[in-house]
Scaffold this motif. Structure first.
Motif, mmCIF file in Angstrom:
data_model
loop_
_atom_site.group_PDB
_atom_site.id
_atom_site.type_symbol
_atom_site.label_atom_id
_atom_site.label_comp_id
_atom_site.label_asym_id
_atom_site.label_seq_id
_atom_site.Cartn_x
_atom_site.Cartn_y
_atom_site.Cartn_z
ATOM 1 N N ASP A 165 -53.343 -7.360 5.986
ATOM 2 C CA ASP A 165 -54.178 -7.925 7.041
ATOM 3 C C ASP A 165 -55.559 -8.191 6.470
ATOM 4 O OD1 ASP A 165 -52.751 -8.091 9.628
ATOM 5 O OD2 ASP A 165 -52.485 -5.938 9.371
ATOM 6 N N HIS A 177 -60.583 -11.102 13.131
ATOM 7 C CA HIS A 177 -59.345 -10.936 12.377
ATOM 8 C C HIS A 177 -59.011 -12.265 11.704
ATOM 9 C CE1 HIS A 177 -55.723 -8.237 11.987
ATOM 10 N NE2 HIS A 177 -55.337 -9.339 11.381
ATOM 11 N N GLY A 178 -58.936 -12.273 10.375
ATOM 12 C CA GLY A 178 -58.712 -13.495 9.613
ATOM 13 C C GLY A 178 -57.246 -13.729 9.297
ATOM 14 N N ARG A 179 -57.013 -14.619 8.372
ATOM 15 C CA ARG A 179 -55.665 -15.064 8.026
ATOM 16 C C ARG A 179 -55.321 -14.577 6.616
ATOM 17 N NH1 ARG A 179 -52.473 -18.901 10.455
ATOM 18 N NH2 ARG A 179 -50.882 -19.899 9.141
ATOM 19 N N THR A 185 -54.049 -16.957 3.604
ATOM 20 C CA THR A 185 -54.890 -17.909 2.884
ATOM 21 C C THR A 185 -55.930 -17.206 2.006
ATOM 22 O OG1 THR A 185 -56.315 -18.147 4.837
ATOM 23 C CG2 THR A 185 -54.568 -19.771 4.544
ATOM 24 N N SER A 196 -60.278 -20.133 8.427
ATOM 25 C CA SER A 196 -58.934 -19.681 8.030
ATOM 26 C C SER A 196 -58.297 -20.486 6.905
ATOM 27 C CB SER A 196 -58.000 -19.702 9.245
ATOM 28 O OG SER A 196 -57.848 -21.017 9.756
#
Length: 399
Positions: free
Chosen positions: A113, A150-152, A155, A242
């Motif tokens: 995550d 909360h990111g991706r 990527t 993102s």
């Protein structure tokens, strides 16, 4: 002292020993440790019985090794140090050293995550002034909790991976339009890599930071400011962030940064009980930002308002679990002066004050073909310097 040629006096000497994953020739990806301008093949060292880690060093990522926990991390680091300093081990170890310029560095861990915080008061104040002129630059909640999103994870890319200019919607005087970003930016940050997981429903207290966090990477959280400005209200960053986040290929273990912990800024008003870290420590990391080969900024990490331990405690206070390979980043590192900011949004004040390069070119934001490198150093033991692995990216045209 190490017997490895050229490594004494290097910021990648035996006081550092960062971990990475590399490919040498046609061989499969392997875990290694950097020493000077060489990589020690830890997979080969474990296969030869020179170091023991329950087979985890033979894996293609660091995740299984990171999950073993601090006692194993400490034991392996101690043993690697012994192998690289005792001349008696040289005959067995030297064949396992590969010149750095002969290997290809890969993403060192599988990202589970990704969370990005917003922990520099100077950066948050500058952004507030640029995005919300005439209003209080800091929102009311900012000094009460570490703000983040909360990111991706999919990527997150290793240093050196090209970054394709993102496409999305942006606002214009004629209304919203879709197309490539025209205000592409960087965010120079520091990231923390989780090794030991935690179960769902259990908070991780600030005192347990070093039991869960394996090490540190440099981060460039590329940001499309025009896409971000149109989309971020009311739910926050999405497509403007993102598309790519670059991380350094080397993970500097916390054990290498023992001399870099310093008192963090005072916090007023007092924070909630679960955020009280005693001692209240940040890290004396000195970043540099290079734009097309010219140094344009020197952000100081020691001035970050929220500490890494507080960020981890806040990330889990609702019972969210940690997983091996979780990455959480500090947010843009900025100091009080213009030459200490970690984004081009601040450096050029929203593009209104472009940077002029030595060759006469000017930039407000990133253009296709531009390259950015973020580096950092920290104080090590006995006056040594510890270098964090650099993070580099070059912008390619939108597709």
């Amino acid at each position: 002292m190490t017997w490895v040629t050229g490594a004494d006096g290097s910021p990648y000497g035996v006081t550092n020993l960062p971990y990475g994953v590399f490919r040498h020739g046609e061989r499969e990806p392997r875990i290694g440790v950097r020493i000077g301008d060489f990589v020690l093949d830890l997979a080969g060292a474990e296969a030869a019985g020179l170091v023991l880690a329950a087979g985890a060093l033979g894996r293609p990522t660091l995740n299984e090794f990171m999950a073993l926990g601090r006692p194993q991390w400490t034991a392996v680091r101690r043993r690697v140090t012994e192998l690289l300093t005792d001349p008696a081990h040289r005959p067995a170890v030297q064949p396992l050293l590969a010149p750095l310029d002969q290997v290809r560095l890969l993403l060192p861990f599988e990202v589970a995550d990704y969370v990005d915080f917003y922990s520099s008061e100077h950066h948050a104040t500058n952004v507030g002034k640029i995005f919300r002129p005439g209003q209080p630059p800091l929102l009311p909640n900012w000094k009460h909790l570490p703000i983040g999103y909360h990111g991706r994870a999919g990527t997150v890319v290793v240093s050196g991976t090209p970054v394709i200019r993102p496409t999305g919607q942006r606002a214009t005087p004629q209304g919203p339009v879709a197309g490539p970003s025209v205000r592409l930016d960087i965010e120079a940050e520091v990231g923390f890599v989780v090794g030991v997981p935690s179960p769902l429903g259990r908070r991780v207290p600030v005192d347990d930071f070093a039991d869960h966090v394996f090490g540190v990477v440099l981060v460039n959280d590329w940001s499309a400011r025009d896409i971000q400005a149109w989309e971020y209200q009311p739910l926050g960053p999405f497509l403007g962030k993102s598309f790519a986040t670059s991380v350094s290929a080397w993970v500097t273990p916390l054990d290498a940064l023992g001399d870099a912990f310093v008192p963090a800024p005072d916090q007023d008003p007092p924070v909630a009980d679960y955020l009280r870290d005693v001692p209240h420590l940040g890290l004396d990391l000195r970043l540099e930002v290079w734009w097309n080969g010219e140094r344009v900024s020197q952000p100081p990490f020691a001035g970050m308002y929220w500490t890494p331990a507080q960020q981890l405690a806040h990330l889990t206070v609702n019972g969210a679990s940690l997983r091996t390979g979780d990455l959480y980043a500090s947010g843009t590192v900025s100091g009080p002066e213009r030459h200490q900011v970690g984004s081009f949004l601040e450096l050029t004040w929203g593009g209104a004050e472009p940077v002029k390069f030595a060759g006469g070119e000017t930039r407000g934001f990133l253009e296709d073909g531009d390259s950015v490198t973020v580096t950092a150093t920290a104080p090590g033991p006995d006056g040594t310097t510890v270098a964090l692995g650099e993070v580099t990216g070059t912008i390619l045209p939108a597709r």
